[in-house]
Design a protein around this motif. Sequence first.
Motif, PDB file in Angstrom:
ATOM      1  N   HIS A 174      11.157  -3.200 -18.082  1.00 62.83           N
ATOM      2  CA  HIS A 174      11.092  -2.239 -16.981  1.00 62.83           C
ATOM      3  C   HIS A 174       9.743  -2.400 -16.307  1.00 62.83           C
ATOM      4  CE1 HIS A 174       9.895   1.654 -15.233  1.00 62.83           C
ATOM      5  NE2 HIS A 174      11.183   1.817 -14.958  1.00 62.83           N
ATOM      6  N   LEU A 175       9.755  -2.584 -14.983  1.00 67.27           N
ATOM      7  CA  LEU A 175       8.536  -2.815 -14.214  1.00 67.27           C
ATOM      8  C   LEU A 175       8.338  -1.691 -13.196  1.00 67.27           C
ATOM      9  CD1 LEU A 175       9.177  -6.589 -13.373  1.00 67.27           C
ATOM     10  CD2 LEU A 175       8.044  -5.645 -15.409  1.00 67.27           C
ATOM     11  N   ALA A 176       7.103  -1.233 -13.070  1.00 62.91           N
ATOM     12  CA  ALA A 176       6.773  -0.192 -12.092  1.00 62.91           C
ATOM     13  C   ALA A 176       5.392  -0.466 -11.520  1.00 62.91           C
ATOM     14  CB  ALA A 176       6.822   1.192 -12.745  1.00 62.91           C
ATOM     15  N   SER A 177       5.088   0.203 -10.423  1.00 65.83           N
ATOM     16  CA  SER A 177       3.796   0.035  -9.748  1.00 65.83           C
ATOM     17  C   SER A 177       2.855   1.180 -10.082  1.00 65.83           C
ATOM     18  CB  SER A 177       3.982  -0.011  -8.224  1.00 65.83           C
ATOM     19  OG  SER A 177       4.795  -1.088  -7.830  1.00 65.83           O
ATOM     20  N   ARG A 178       1.579   0.848 -10.205  1.00 62.49           N
ATOM     21  CA  ARG A 178       0.525   1.836 -10.312  1.00 62.49           C
ATOM     22  C   ARG A 178      -0.544   1.504  -9.265  1.00 62.49           C
ATOM     23  NH1 ARG A 178       4.058   3.766 -12.464  1.00 62.49           N
ATOM     24  NH2 ARG A 178       4.288   4.540 -14.586  1.00 62.49           N
ATOM     25  N   PHE A 179      -1.095   2.551  -8.654  1.00 58.62           N
ATOM     26  CA  PHE A 179      -2.072   2.361  -7.579  1.00 58.62           C
ATOM     27  C   PHE A 179      -3.369   3.101  -7.917  1.00 58.62           C
ATOM     28  CE2 PHE A 179       2.144   2.113  -5.624  1.00 58.62           C
ATOM     29  CZ  PHE A 179       2.055   0.908  -4.946  1.00 58.62           C
ATOM     30  N   GLN A 180      -4.489   2.435  -7.698  1.00 52.68           N
ATOM     31  CA  GLN A 180      -5.790   3.060  -7.894  1.00 52.68           C
ATOM     32  C   GLN A 180      -6.593   2.926  -6.609  1.00 52.68           C
ATOM     33  OE1 GLN A 180      -8.212   1.531 -11.140  1.00 52.68           O
ATOM     34  NE2 GLN A 180      -9.096   3.541 -11.456  1.00 52.68           N
ATOM     35  N   PRO A 181      -7.222   4.018  -6.146  1.00 46.23           N
ATOM     36  CA  PRO A 181      -7.932   3.952  -4.866  1.00 46.23           C
ATOM     37  C   PRO A 181      -9.151   3.049  -4.920  1.00 46.23           C
ATOM     38  CG  PRO A 181      -8.303   6.073  -5.934  1.00 46.23           C
ATOM     39  CD  PRO A 181      -7.247   5.372  -6.729  1.00 46.23           C
ATOM     40  N   ILE A 182      -9.389   2.363  -3.808  1.00 46.33           N
ATOM     41  CA  ILE A 182     -10.606   1.580  -3.582  1.00 46.33           C
ATOM     42  C   ILE A 182     -11.421   2.333  -2.538  1.00 46.33           C
ATOM     43  CG2 ILE A 182     -11.541  -0.633  -2.808  1.00 46.33           C
ATOM     44  CD1 ILE A 182      -8.790  -1.848  -3.577  1.00 46.33           C
ATOM     45  N   VAL A 183     -12.687   2.547  -2.854  1.00 49.43           N
ATOM     46  CA  VAL A 183     -13.506   3.472  -2.064  1.00 49.43           C
ATOM     47  C   VAL A 183     -14.694   2.742  -1.432  1.00 49.43           C
ATOM     48  CG1 VAL A 183     -14.992   5.516  -2.228  1.00 49.43           C
ATOM     49  CG2 VAL A 183     -12.804   5.451  -3.448  1.00 49.43           C
ATOM     50  N   ASP A 184     -14.945   3.059  -0.174  1.00 50.66           N
ATOM     51  CA  ASP A 184     -16.195   2.665   0.486  1.00 50.66           C
ATOM     52  C   ASP A 184     -17.288   3.541  -0.114  1.00 50.66           C
ATOM     53  OD1 ASP A 184     -18.426   2.828   2.277  1.00 50.66           O
ATOM     54  OD2 ASP A 184     -17.189   2.089   3.915  1.00 50.66           O
ATOM     55  N   LEU A 185     -18.204   2.937  -0.880  1.00 51.33           N
ATOM     56  CA  LEU A 185     -19.163   3.729  -1.643  1.00 51.33           C
ATOM     57  C   LEU A 185     -20.160   4.463  -0.758  1.00 51.33           C
ATOM     58  CD1 LEU A 185     -19.921   1.360  -4.659  1.00 51.33           C
ATOM     59  CD2 LEU A 185     -18.134   3.108  -4.413  1.00 51.33           C
ATOM     60  N   ALA A 186     -20.502   3.899   0.384  1.00 49.24           N
ATOM     61  CA  ALA A 186     -21.476   4.553   1.258  1.00 49.24           C
ATOM     62  C   ALA A 186     -20.900   5.830   1.858  1.00 49.24           C
ATOM     63  CB  ALA A 186     -21.925   3.597   2.354  1.00 49.24           C
ATOM     64  N   GLN A 187     -19.627   5.769   2.262  1.00 52.14           N
ATOM     65  CA  GLN A 187     -19.007   6.920   2.928  1.00 52.14           C
ATOM     66  C   GLN A 187     -18.121   7.739   2.001  1.00 52.14           C
ATOM     67  OE1 GLN A 187     -17.301   6.063   6.832  1.00 52.14           O
ATOM     68  NE2 GLN A 187     -18.331   4.097   6.869  1.00 52.14           N
ATOM     69  N   GLU A 188     -17.905   7.237   0.766  1.00 54.61           N
ATOM     70  CA  GLU A 188     -16.979   7.869  -0.184  1.00 54.61           C
ATOM     71  C   GLU A 188     -15.624   8.108   0.489  1.00 54.61           C
ATOM     72  OE1 GLU A 188     -18.377  10.991  -2.688  1.00 54.61           O
ATOM     73  OE2 GLU A 188     -20.441  10.297  -2.609  1.00 54.61           O
ATOM     74  N   ARG A 189     -15.125   7.051   1.108  1.00 57.00           N
ATOM     75  CA  ARG A 189     -13.869   7.107   1.863  1.00 57.00           C
ATOM     76  C   ARG A 189     -12.903   6.078   1.273  1.00 57.00           C
ATOM     77  NH1 ARG A 189     -12.208   4.119   6.418  1.00 57.00           N
ATOM     78  NH2 ARG A 189     -14.235   3.079   6.444  1.00 57.00           N
ATOM     79  N   ILE A 190     -11.666   6.484   1.038  1.00 57.45           N
ATOM     80  CA  ILE A 190     -10.666   5.552   0.523  1.00 57.45           C
ATOM     81  C   ILE A 190     -10.285   4.558   1.611  1.00 57.45           C
ATOM     82  CG2 ILE A 190      -8.321   5.319  -0.402  1.00 57.45           C
ATOM     83  CD1 ILE A 190      -8.627   8.143  -1.559  1.00 57.45           C
ATOM     84  N   VAL A 191     -10.427   3.262   1.300  1.00 60.44           N
ATOM     85  CA  VAL A 191     -10.115   2.227   2.278  1.00 60.44           C
ATOM     86  C   VAL A 191      -8.917   1.384   1.863  1.00 60.44           C
ATOM     87  CG1 VAL A 191     -12.453   2.090   3.198  1.00 60.44           C
ATOM     88  CG2 VAL A 191     -11.816   0.675   1.215  1.00 60.44           C
ATOM     89  N   GLY A 192      -8.461   1.524   0.625  1.00 63.01           N
ATOM     90  CA  GLY A 192      -7.318   0.752   0.157  1.00 63.01           C
ATOM     91  C   GLY A 192      -6.909   1.184  -1.230  1.00 63.01           C
ATOM     92  N   HIS A 193      -5.915   0.508  -1.774  1.00 60.76           N
ATOM     93  CA  HIS A 193      -5.450   0.779  -3.136  1.00 60.76           C
ATOM     94  C   HIS A 193      -5.210  -0.536  -3.872  1.00 60.76           C
ATOM     95  CE1 HIS A 193      -4.643   4.846  -1.587  1.00 60.76           C
ATOM     96  NE2 HIS A 193      -4.655   5.230  -2.853  1.00 60.76           N
ATOM     97  N   GLN A 194      -5.627  -0.573  -5.126  1.00 63.03           N
ATOM     98  CA  GLN A 194      -5.335  -1.694  -6.010  1.00 63.03           C
ATOM     99  C   GLN A 194      -4.013  -1.433  -6.708  1.00 63.03           C
ATOM    100  OE1 GLN A 194      -7.435  -4.471  -6.869  1.00 63.03           O
ATOM    101  NE2 GLN A 194      -5.800  -5.270  -8.164  1.00 63.03           N
ATOM    102  N   ALA A 195      -3.072  -2.365  -6.575  1.00 66.80           N
ATOM    103  CA  ALA A 195      -1.785  -2.246  -7.250  1.00 66.80           C
ATOM    104  C   ALA A 195      -1.833  -2.992  -8.577  1.00 66.80           C
ATOM    105  CB  ALA A 195      -0.675  -2.815  -6.377  1.00 66.80           C
ATOM    106  N   THR A 196      -1.318  -2.361  -9.619  1.00 67.26           N
ATOM    107  CA  THR A 196      -1.197  -3.008 -10.920  1.00 67.26           C
ATOM    108  C   THR A 196       0.216  -2.800 -11.442  1.00 67.26           C
ATOM    109  OG1 THR A 196      -2.080  -1.034 -12.012  1.00 67.26           O
ATOM    110  CG2 THR A 196      -3.632  -2.817 -11.526  1.00 67.26           C
ATOM    111  N   LEU A 197       0.587  -3.620 -12.416  1.00 70.16           N
ATOM    112  CA  LEU A 197       1.932  -3.594 -12.955  1.00 70.16           C
ATOM    113  C   LEU A 197       1.974  -2.774 -14.236  1.00 70.16           C
ATOM    114  CD1 LEU A 197       4.756  -4.900 -12.444  1.00 70.16           C
ATOM    115  CD2 LEU A 197       4.065  -6.694 -14.061  1.00 70.16           C
ATOM    116  N   ALA A 198       2.921  -1.842 -14.315  1.00 69.55           N
ATOM    117  CA  ALA A 198       3.189  -1.082 -15.543  1.00 69.55           C
ATOM    118  C   ALA A 198       4.461  -1.647 -16.157  1.00 69.55           C
ATOM    119  CB  ALA A 198       3.343   0.397 -15.233  1.00 69.55           C
ATOM    120  N   VAL A 199       4.385  -2.062 -17.415  1.00 69.28           N
ATOM    121  CA  VAL A 199       5.494  -2.756 -18.073  1.00 69.28           C
ATOM    122  C   VAL A 199       5.911  -1.987 -19.321  1.00 69.28           C
ATOM    123  CG1 VAL A 199       6.286  -4.939 -19.055  1.00 69.28           C
ATOM    124  CG2 VAL A 199       4.516  -4.941 -17.275  1.00 69.28           C
ATOM    125  N   ARG A 200       7.237  -1.820 -19.507  1.00 68.53           N
ATOM    126  CA  ARG A 200       7.779  -1.243 -20.731  1.00 68.53           C
ATOM    127  C   ARG A 200       8.919  -2.109 -21.224  1.00 68.53           C
ATOM    128  NH1 ARG A 200       8.417   3.496 -17.710  1.00 68.53           N
ATOM    129  NH2 ARG A 200      10.645   3.496 -18.238  1.00 68.53           N
TER     130      ARG A 200
END
Length: 267
Positions: free
Chosen positions: A36-62
Motif C-alpha cells: 500500500h502506497l500513500a503520499s506524505r508532504f512536509q512544508p519547505i520554508v523560506d527561512l528569512a520570511q518564514e513563508r511556505i514556498v513548497g512541499h517535499q513529498a515522501t512515500l509512505a509504505v505498508r
Amino acid sequence: MPLSELVRYFNAADSAGQSTLYPEGKRVAAWHDGLHLASRFQPIVDLAQERIVGHQATLAVRSEDGTPLSPETAYERCSSPESIVHFDRLCRTLHALNFLAQQRYAGGYLQLAIHPRHLLAVQSQHGLVYEAILKRCGLAPEDIVLDIDAVGIGTDQRLDTALANYRRRGYRLALRQTALATDLLQRLQPAIVRLNEIGPPDTVDRPEPLYFELSGIDNTDTLVAARAAGIQLGQGRLFGEPAADCRPTHNERRVAYNSQIPTGDPT
C-alpha cells in the motif's frame, strides 16, 4: 479533469496491470506488488520570511498486514530497469495527484525524489513521460523540483545526460550530496543543494543562483543557526511533520495567509 477521472485514466494507461491507483478519502493511494502506497508532504520554508514556498513529498509504505516499511525496501523489490522505471514513475504520479487534490489551498512547488536507478535506466528524453503525466494533472515541469541523491552515481556520464535533459524541460533540480564540491555543482547545475546538517555554504564557491536547503530544523536554535550560516530554505518538525495534507499557504480566494497584501485573483 476531476481526480476520479484521472485515477481511471492512469489505471487504464498501465497496460501491464502492475499497479492500481484508487481513491482513499480525499486522497489517492496505490497498490503495487502487495504494498500500500500513500503520499506524505512536509512544508519547505523560506527561512528569512518564514513563508511556505513548497512541499517535499515522501512515500509512505505498508505491507498487506499493515506493517510500515521504508520506501527503500519497496524500491529494492524492483529487480529490473523496467520495474524501477515503472515503480518510480508510479510514486511520482501518486504524489502529483495528491498535490493536485489540494491546489485550492496549497501553493508553491512540489519537491519529490527521483531514484538514482531510474536516472540510469532511462536512456534518453528524461522527463518526457512525467511531463505528460503532469499536464494531465494541470501541472508543469516548472512546478516541480526533482530531489536527486547523487551519492553512488558520482562521475557516471549518464547522470549528466539525465540532469541536462530534465533542466532542458524546465524541471528544477535539488541535489543531495554528502561532499559539496564546486566542480560538482558547476557540472550538475542544481537549483538547490540539500543539507542534513549546517555545513559549509559560506566556504563553497557556489554558482549563482543556488539555494541551500537544510533538513531537520526541529527547534528555534537550529533555525537561528541556519539563518546565520546563510541557508535560505528549510524543513523540519518546527514547521510541520510529514502528513497526508499539505500545510495551507492561502485561502480559497488565493490570498496568502502570511501576506498582508492580497495576492492572486479571487476565485
